[in-house]
Motif scaffolding. Structure first.
Motif, PDB file in Angstrom:
ATOM      1  N   VAL A  70      10.981 -76.603  76.074  1.00 53.27           N
ATOM      2  CA  VAL A  70      12.165 -75.896  76.565  1.00 53.27           C
ATOM      3  C   VAL A  70      13.190 -76.860  77.162  1.00 53.27           C
ATOM      4  N   GLY A  71      12.755 -77.729  78.062  1.00 55.58           N
ATOM      5  CA  GLY A  71      13.676 -78.657  78.697  1.00 55.58           C
ATOM      6  C   GLY A  71      14.349 -79.576  77.697  1.00 55.58           C
ATOM      7  N   SER A  97       9.921 -69.849  84.025  1.00 56.92           N
ATOM      8  CA  SER A  97      10.601 -68.859  84.877  1.00 56.92           C
ATOM      9  C   SER A  97      12.106 -68.835  84.640  1.00 56.92           C
ATOM     10  N   LEU A  98      12.724 -67.776  85.127  1.00 54.78           N
ATOM     11  CA  LEU A  98      14.184 -67.673  85.084  1.00 54.78           C
ATOM     12  C   LEU A  98      14.821 -68.814  85.872  1.00 54.78           C
ATOM     13  N   GLU A  99      14.210 -69.176  86.977  1.00 56.04           N
ATOM     14  CA  GLU A  99      14.733 -70.274  87.786  1.00 56.04           C
ATOM     15  C   GLU A  99      14.711 -71.589  87.011  1.00 56.04           C
ATOM     16  N   GLN A 100      13.644 -71.825  86.277  1.00 53.48           N
ATOM     17  CA  GLN A 100      13.572 -73.036  85.461  1.00 53.48           C
ATOM     18  C   GLN A 100      14.614 -73.019  84.345  1.00 53.48           C
ATOM     19  N   LEU A 101      14.788 -71.870  83.714  1.00 55.64           N
ATOM     20  CA  LEU A 101      15.778 -71.744  82.646  1.00 55.64           C
ATOM     21  C   LEU A 101      17.191 -71.940  83.179  1.00 55.64           C
ATOM     22  N   ALA A 102      17.432 -71.502  84.401  1.00 51.43           N
ATOM     23  CA  ALA A 102      18.761 -71.600  85.016  1.00 51.43           C
ATOM     24  C   ALA A 102      19.169 -73.040  85.289  1.00 51.43           C
TER      25      ALA A 102
END
Length: 260
Positions: A70-71, A97-102
């Protein structure tokens, strides 16, 4: 609507099949498997693209890649994302998580989902989390032909993944075991598999339609001193419930590990 798919493995392809039924959308495909892309273009009349083009052009992007990628992928499309800030991104990466995606995408344009493979035949169980009501509405519309869709607080998404996302594999193991027992006792493979599969399907439908606790429905089948209770006792002695709970908990632990 222009909908892009970055990553079209088993789960991404299943989602594609469900989304394609939701309307006349322009579909953009990106995947490392050229043969699969060629097949999907024929089936769904999509267009082969690349990650950057999808990030820059699509109204909705389904991100169907492995958690550890993802990253890397989102870093590569960072510039394209900045040119298309209104796009809604829907991630099916387990444990991310959404936080990681953000860290890579606009926080108010994110949906975290966890489908299971039966979405491909319109009988899936998909859970999702998002911070915006308009994202939730859009997601439910796109997934309208996938089966059941349930919004959850994000803190419960990993547990939902362990049950619904991983659960089909556990059910298939059960059907396979039932089928093997039938063959052991003289049934053909085809007949035994039909009996086992339809029994699982019908029993699950009974739970959904009646709303009764599975233990209550089980008691309706188990006559005193009968064959069924003998089988239930044997399952209990073999540790069936404990093994099932351990399977879900092991899947949960792995899901959390993948998201780190």
């Amino acid at each position: 609507m222009k909908i892009g798919f970055i990553g079209l493995g088993n789960m991404g392809s299943a989602i594609l099949r469900a989304v394609a039924k939701s309307g006349q959308h322009e579909l953009l495909f990106s995947d490392h498997n050229a043969d699969k892309l060629a097949e999907l273009v024929v089936l769904y009349k999509g267009k082969i693209s690349n990650n950057q083009e999808i990030a820059a052009q699509a109204d909705v992007v389904f991100l169907g890649i492995k958690p550890h990628l993802v990253g890397l992928v989102l870093t590569e499309v960072k510039e394209a994302v900045s040119k298309n800030p209104s796009a809604v991104w829907i991630s099916m990466a387990a444990g991310v998580s959404l936080e990681q995606l953000a860290q890579f995408l606009p926080a108010d344009k994110l949906v975290r989902m966890m489908p299971n493979t039966p979405v491909a035949i319109g009988q899936g169980m998909t859970t999702f989390a998002t911070s915006k009501a308009e994202n939730a509405q859009l997601f439910q519309e796109l997934m309208a032909h996938s089966g059941q869709v349930k919004q959850l607080p994000e803190g419960l998404m990993d547990a939902a993944t362990a049950i619904a996302g991983c659960g089909p594999a556990f059910v298939y193991e059960f059907i396979h075991a039932m089928t093997s027992a039938g063959v052991q006792n003289g049934l053909s493979v085809a007949d035994s598999q039909l009996l086992a599969s339809q029994t699982v399907l019908g029993s699950a439908q009974m739970v959904l339609e009646t709303g009764q606790h599975p233990a209550h429905l089980r008691d309706q089948v188990t006559s005193p001193g009968g064959s069924t209770i003998a089988g239930v006792v044997a399952m209990t002695q073999a540790g069936f419930q404990a093994a099932t709970m351990e399977a879900v908990n092991a899947a949960l632990d792995k899901t959390r590990e993948l998201g780190k």
